[in-house]
Write a protein that holds these residues in place. Sequence first.
Motif, short mmCIF file in Angstrom:
data_model
loop_
_atom_site.label_atom_id
_atom_site.label_comp_id
_atom_site.label_asym_id
_atom_site.label_seq_id
_atom_site.Cartn_x
_atom_site.Cartn_y
_atom_site.Cartn_z
N PRO A 182 106.75 42.10 91.11
CA PRO A 182 106.79 40.23 91.72
C PRO A 182 107.64 39.64 91.82
CG PRO A 182 105.92 40.52 89.44
CD PRO A 182 105.77 42.05 90.35
N GLU A 183 108.07 38.42 92.60
CA GLU A 183 109.04 37.73 92.14
C GLU A 183 109.47 36.85 91.11
OE1 GLU A 183 111.79 37.53 94.46
OE2 GLU A 183 111.55 39.19 95.59
N ARG A 184 110.60 36.74 90.34
CA ARG A 184 110.08 35.73 89.65
C ARG A 184 110.63 34.49 89.74
NH1 ARG A 184 115.97 36.25 85.56
NH2 ARG A 184 114.73 38.70 85.16
N ALA A 185 109.80 33.90 89.08
CA ALA A 185 109.42 32.65 89.28
C ALA A 185 111.11 31.50 88.77
CB ALA A 185 108.64 31.33 88.05
N ALA A 186 110.75 30.47 89.38
CA ALA A 186 112.40 30.30 89.61
C ALA A 186 112.79 29.23 88.48
CB ALA A 186 112.35 28.55 91.02
N ASP A 187 111.71 28.70 87.41
CA ASP A 187 111.76 28.33 86.33
C ASP A 187 111.81 29.22 85.08
OD1 ASP A 187 109.05 28.90 86.27
OD2 ASP A 187 108.38 26.75 86.23
N ALA A 188 111.64 30.56 85.84
CA ALA A 188 112.04 31.18 84.24
C ALA A 188 112.51 31.01 83.65
CB ALA A 188 111.67 32.63 84.84
N PRO A 189 113.19 31.13 82.04
CA PRO A 189 114.01 30.92 81.32
C PRO A 189 114.54 31.91 81.65
CG PRO A 189 112.10 31.99 80.06
CD PRO A 189 111.83 31.50 81.96
N ARG A 190 116.67 31.45 81.42
CA ARG A 190 117.46 32.64 81.50
C ARG A 190 117.45 33.28 80.49
NH1 ARG A 190 123.68 30.52 82.31
NH2 ARG A 190 124.64 32.29 83.03
N VAL A 191 117.76 34.57 80.96
CA VAL A 191 118.00 35.74 79.61
C VAL A 191 119.16 35.58 79.70
CG1 VAL A 191 117.37 38.30 78.34
CG2 VAL A 191 115.97 36.85 80.29
N THR A 192 119.85 35.70 78.16
CA THR A 192 121.24 35.87 77.56
C THR A 192 121.69 36.87 76.22
OG1 THR A 192 121.07 33.60 76.06
CG2 THR A 192 122.02 33.53 78.61
N PHE A 193 122.67 37.18 75.78
CA PHE A 193 122.50 37.62 75.08
C PHE A 193 122.39 36.79 73.62
CE2 PHE A 193 125.40 40.36 77.38
CZ PHE A 193 124.40 42.05 76.87
N LYS A 194 122.56 36.08 73.39
CA LYS A 194 122.72 34.78 72.29
C LYS A 194 120.58 34.91 72.06
CE LYS A 194 122.92 30.16 70.79
NZ LYS A 194 123.52 28.44 71.32
N THR A 195 120.19 34.78 73.77
CA THR A 195 118.59 34.13 73.75
C THR A 195 117.95 35.84 72.84
OG1 THR A 195 118.49 35.43 75.69
CG2 THR A 195 118.21 32.38 74.91
N ALA A 196 118.53 36.43 73.20
CA ALA A 196 117.88 38.26 73.26
C ALA A 196 118.52 38.95 71.06
CB ALA A 196 118.41 38.98 73.85
N LEU A 197 119.60 38.22 71.04
CA LEU A 197 120.14 38.01 68.92
C LEU A 197 119.14 36.87 68.68
CD1 LEU A 197 123.44 39.33 69.72
CD2 LEU A 197 121.86 40.85 69.46
N SER A 198 118.65 36.05 69.16
CA SER A 198 117.87 35.65 68.19
C SER A 198 116.29 36.12 67.62
CB SER A 198 117.06 34.27 69.19
OG SER A 198 116.54 34.83 70.23
N PHE A 199 115.70 37.30 68.27
CA PHE A 199 114.72 37.98 67.55
C PHE A 199 115.59 38.31 65.97
CE2 PHE A 199 112.78 42.13 66.55
CZ PHE A 199 111.88 41.84 66.51
N PHE A 200 116.85 38.77 65.90
CA PHE A 200 116.69 38.85 64.90
C PHE A 200 117.06 37.87 63.85
CE2 PHE A 200 118.40 42.63 67.12
CZ PHE A 200 118.32 43.18 67.10
N THR A 201 116.42 36.48 64.08
CA THR A 201 116.26 35.11 63.27
C THR A 201 116.06 34.43 62.84
OG1 THR A 201 117.43 34.07 65.23
CG2 THR A 201 119.91 34.90 63.75
N GLN A 202 114.65 35.09 63.43
CA GLN A 202 113.18 34.46 63.65
C GLN A 202 112.97 34.56 61.20
OE1 GLN A 202 110.15 35.82 66.13
NE2 GLN A 202 111.72 37.48 66.17
N PRO A 203 112.25 33.29 61.19
CA PRO A 203 111.64 33.29 60.39
C PRO A 203 110.96 34.50 59.45
CG PRO A 203 111.26 31.24 61.28
CD PRO A 203 112.24 32.45 62.17
N ARG A 204 111.39 35.17 58.74
CA ARG A 204 110.97 36.26 57.80
C ARG A 204 110.89 37.68 58.67
NH1 ARG A 204 106.99 31.69 57.33
NH2 ARG A 204 106.02 32.55 58.78
N ILE A 205 112.58 37.26 59.43
CA ILE A 205 112.19 38.90 60.12
C ILE A 205 112.67 39.85 59.48
CG2 ILE A 205 114.22 38.15 61.38
CD1 ILE A 205 111.18 40.11 63.14
N GLY A 206 113.93 39.80 58.39
CA GLY A 206 114.58 40.55 57.29
C GLY A 206 113.49 41.82 56.39
#
Length: 252
Positions: free
Chosen positions: A177-201
């Motif tokens: 399927p085609e990606r939606a035009a309003d799909a959020p842009r993926v960056t390294f910052k958003t990917a690394l934000s996974f490691f800063t979630q609350p209680r993720i440690g």
Amino acid sequence: ALYTAQFIPLMFAFMAVPIILRTEGHSATTIGLVQLGLLPYLLKFLWAPLIDKYKLGRNRYKSWIWVLSALHLVSLVALATTDPSGDIMLLFLAYCIATLSVSTQDVAVDALVISVLRPEERPMGATLQNFGAYIGAIIGGFGFLYLYGYIGWTIAILLQGAIFMLPLIALNFIEEPERAADAPRVTFKTALSFFTQPRIGPWLGIVASMRVPLMMTLLPMRLMMVDQGMTSEEIALWFGLFAMSAGGGATA
């Protein structure tokens, strides 16, 4: 089929290559260094955002899969020309490229699966992913190690390359399927934000350490079996067939 094909060369490298190198007389230190060639599979999350950010063809993920599969096939052909009893550095470099290409291809396959499946279908997709991986582990860790004494290094690697390319035919029947035009842009910052979630440690600690004892015992155990005079066929039965079948059964 794609997940199975990925894990055949990966598990051959992880399960069978240390046994082959030990049989050829290499030291445990040298074999451990060669196993570092599998590191890209563990670190692929670092460059995974590139798959979302850049588009190589009309279909974002399918084009990545084709390009990376071609690179992996080339690396396997190069690997087939190496001599496991000779210069270990050439074998190590070939495995680094092979692992880098197939692990990044795995990222693209995962992204394609997520884009094709509906949310309620994704748990079954994850189950089939693991089941396919265990089938690949049995073929790569048992089948090819068992056949190694009969077909040799070059034929074993080239045959893995041929099997790896076969499931790619299925891509022609998958509509991405085609990606939606309003799909959020993926960056390294958003990917690394996974490691800063609350209680993720604590969870990161559990995930990072839960396989460490297993990995620390598997390699020495296989080398010990070689030193104790067990044949590659016998080791293939214990590690490649019985152990992986148990893991696949648990996943099912």
